[in-house]
Design a protein around this motif. Structure first.
Motif, PDB file in Angstrom:
ATOM      1  N   LEU A   1       0.816  -1.207   0.000  1.00 57.07           N
ATOM      2  CA  LEU A   1       0.000   0.000   0.000  1.00 57.07           C
ATOM      3  C   LEU A   1       0.854   1.264   0.000  1.00 57.07           C
ATOM      4  CD1 LEU A   1      -2.195  -2.103   0.735  1.00 57.07           C
ATOM      5  CD2 LEU A   1      -3.159  -0.424   2.301  1.00 57.07           C
ATOM      6  N   GLY A   2       2.172   1.105   0.077  1.00 60.30           N
ATOM      7  CA  GLY A   2       3.041   2.272   0.159  1.00 60.30           C
ATOM      8  C   GLY A   2       2.816   2.998   1.478  1.00 60.30           C
ATOM      9  N   THR A   3       3.029   4.294   1.467  1.00 59.46           N
ATOM     10  CA  THR A   3       2.807   5.108   2.659  1.00 59.46           C
ATOM     11  C   THR A   3       1.316   5.172   2.971  1.00 59.46           C
ATOM     12  OG1 THR A   3       4.758   6.467   2.189  1.00 59.46           O
ATOM     13  CG2 THR A   3       3.099   7.398   3.692  1.00 59.46           C
ATOM     14  N   ILE A   4       0.955   4.841   4.194  1.00 63.77           N
ATOM     15  CA  ILE A   4      -0.446   4.896   4.600  1.00 63.77           C
ATOM     16  C   ILE A   4      -0.811   6.340   4.907  1.00 63.77           C
ATOM     17  CG2 ILE A   4      -2.190   4.066   6.220  1.00 63.77           C
ATOM     18  CD1 ILE A   4      -0.973   1.896   4.412  1.00 63.77           C
ATOM     19  N   ARG A   5      -1.909   6.780   4.319  1.00 62.68           N
ATOM     20  CA  ARG A   5      -2.336   8.164   4.511  1.00 62.68           C
ATOM     21  C   ARG A   5      -3.436   8.290   5.551  1.00 62.68           C
ATOM     22  NH1 ARG A   5      -2.180   9.124  -2.000  1.00 62.68           N
ATOM     23  NH2 ARG A   5      -0.032   9.930  -2.110  1.00 62.68           N
ATOM     24  N   HIS A   6      -4.473   7.483   5.407  1.00 61.11           N
ATOM     25  CA  HIS A   6      -5.511   7.536   6.439  1.00 61.11           C
ATOM     26  C   HIS A   6      -6.257   6.219   6.519  1.00 61.11           C
ATOM     27  CE1 HIS A   6      -8.975   8.463   3.620  1.00 61.11           C
ATOM     28  NE2 HIS A   6      -7.984   8.892   2.888  1.00 61.11           N
ATOM     29  N   VAL A   7      -6.883   6.042   7.688  1.00 62.47           N
ATOM     30  CA  VAL A   7      -7.601   4.809   8.013  1.00 62.47           C
ATOM     31  C   VAL A   7      -8.965   5.186   8.558  1.00 62.47           C
ATOM     32  CG1 VAL A   7      -7.602   2.716   9.441  1.00 62.47           C
ATOM     33  CG2 VAL A   7      -5.431   3.648   8.602  1.00 62.47           C
ATOM     34  N   ARG A   8      -9.976   4.426   8.169  1.00 65.99           N
ATOM     35  CA  ARG A   8     -11.312   4.555   8.755  1.00 65.99           C
ATOM     36  C   ARG A   8     -11.658   3.238   9.433  1.00 65.99           C
ATOM     37  NH1 ARG A   8     -15.575   6.132   4.455  1.00 65.99           N
ATOM     38  NH2 ARG A   8     -16.815   6.542   6.328  1.00 65.99           N
ATOM     39  N   ALA A   9     -12.055   3.320  10.690  1.00 69.85           N
ATOM     40  CA  ALA A   9     -12.453   2.129  11.446  1.00 69.85           C
ATOM     41  C   ALA A   9     -13.807   2.399  12.077  1.00 69.85           C
ATOM     42  CB  ALA A   9     -11.418   1.805  12.516  1.00 69.85           C
TER      43      ALA A   9
END
Length: 404
Positions: A162-170
């Motif tokens: 995924l390369g650099t992770i920018r944002h996550v929604r949980a």
């Protein structure tokens, strides 16, 4: 204490005591009863099940495969035939039992969240660190780490897919409290539960953010809300003293941002933990209600070929699954506990610290406490100081089964 034996002598059979026989006790009992049928683990015996009601715990012990039952958890800590204590009691009991068990030289598995308060979690972690120096292991039961699809997601992220992770929604959403007439339970009382949806299910969501990304939280902003402040109790109306829902924005050390939303009043959502991880090179989607599937988009391929790929996670090459059924045969929620027990026993057998450790459970507890602090200050941003040294240790989890 470890399970290793002197050269030429057979390994000791580990005696297991479990405290609590309701929802989590049933799930853990199922795992203890079945784990050795599918995984190569150190020898153990289900010795004793502990609960407060003598009649009910005896009935549960017979049903769930325990050799005997008891009503006093302190008594089992004095027994030489008990090596492991599995704590499935409510959160307000975790600290006292876990600390006493560790000091008695028992390996300890405790259900999430680690404790009801940050102070209790810190005391438990200190006890776990002291016990670890004597070869006594401890682990927190964040069972969703053992969902094969999520273990695979962690592998893909760690591999850089995924390369650099920018944002996550949980988002972890349930509806078992959507009816305002649903009765009062211990889970709705702050003295016994610590918090509501926050500790109960946001702990899972936050742990997944940290687990999947291998990251730490540096700043928190949160909000809590109780939609039904009074519920029917045994002796009339009772005040609900915990949250029904919680929201949080987490800043991570890597620079990524995570949003967390949890509710136990989300009508129509039964047990939906949805995770979305967005990176510069791809995206992963997951929903617990489809726990055998992972959605993966590879943004490095030409645009005309891009789209979410459905990965059915039940191949022998996937985490844990070489122990189960032929390809295409799905597993369920209960299998995550079998994987959890497998990993805990494997760690005891090798003498390696299991994961999630009490330190990792404490990291989640710090975030939970920061959400509460932020909510009390009208969603003010709360800075988290990162621990150093032993308190920052984060063991890795081996999800392979070869040679276990």
């Amino acid at each position: 204490m470890t399970s290793s034996a002197s050269p030429g002598t057979p390994p000791k059979t580990l005696g297991v005591a479990m405290i609590g026989y309701a929802f989590m006790g049933k799930a853990h009992s199922n795992a203890w009863r079945n784990v050795a049928s599918f995984f190569d683990v150190p020898a153990f015996e289900q010795k004793v099940l502990v609960g407060r009601d003598a009649g009910q715990v005896a009935e549960a012990a017979a049903k769930y495969g325990w050799a005997e039952s008891a009503t006093d958890w302190r008594s089992i800590l004095q027994r030489d035939d008990i090596d492991i204590v599995d704590i499935c009691a409510p959160g307000w009991m975790h600290a006292e039992i876990a600390i006493a068990a560790l000091e008695a030289g028992k390996h300890v598995l405790v259900e999430k969240p680690l404790a009801n308060t940050l102070a209790e979690a810190e005391a438990m972690t200190a006890a776990a660190q002291a016990a670890r120096a004597r070869g006594v292991q401890s682990m927190v039961g964040f069972n969703y780490r053992r969902v094969p699809a999520l273990a695979l997601a962690r592998e893909l992220i760690a591999e850089g897919r995924l390369g650099t992770i920018r944002h996550v929604r949980a988002a972890y959403l349930q509806d078992w409290l959507a009816d305002a007439e649903s009765p009062m339970t211990w889970r709705l009382n702050k003295e016994t539960a610590g918090s509501g949806a926050l500790g109960d299910i946001a702990s899972h969501a936050i742990d997944q953010v940290l687990f999947l990304l291998g990251d730490t939280v540096t700043e928190v902003s949160g909000r809590l809300h109780t939609f039904t402040p009074v519920r029917p109790g045994k002796n009339g109306s009772e005040d609900v003293t915990v949250d029904d829902a919680a929201w949080a924005t987490l800043s991570l050390a890597s620079g990524a941002i995570a949003s967390v939303e949890v509710s136990r009043v989300a009508t129509g959502q039964k047990n939906s933990l949805k995770l979305e991880i967005y990176g510069e090179k791809g995206t992963i989607l997951f929903d617990l209600e489809d726990l055998n599937e992972l959605r993966f988009l590879d943004a490095t391929v030409p645009v005309r070929e891009q789209g979410f790929r459905r990965i059915l996670v039940n191949e022998p090459e996937h985490p844990y699954l070489d122990a189960w059924w032929p390809q295409g045969h799905i597993i369920g929620w209960e299998h995550t506990f079998t994987h959890e027990i497998r990993d805990f026993l494997a760690a005891i057998g090798t003498g390696e610290a299991p994961s999630p450790s009490f330190e990792e459970g404490l990291a989640v507890q710090r975030v939970l406490a920061a959400v509460e602090e932020s909510a009390a200050a009208k969603s003010a941003s709360i800075q988290l100081v990162q621990p150093t040294g032993a308190a920052a240790a984060t063991p890795t989890t081996d999800t392979s089964t070869e040679g276990a």
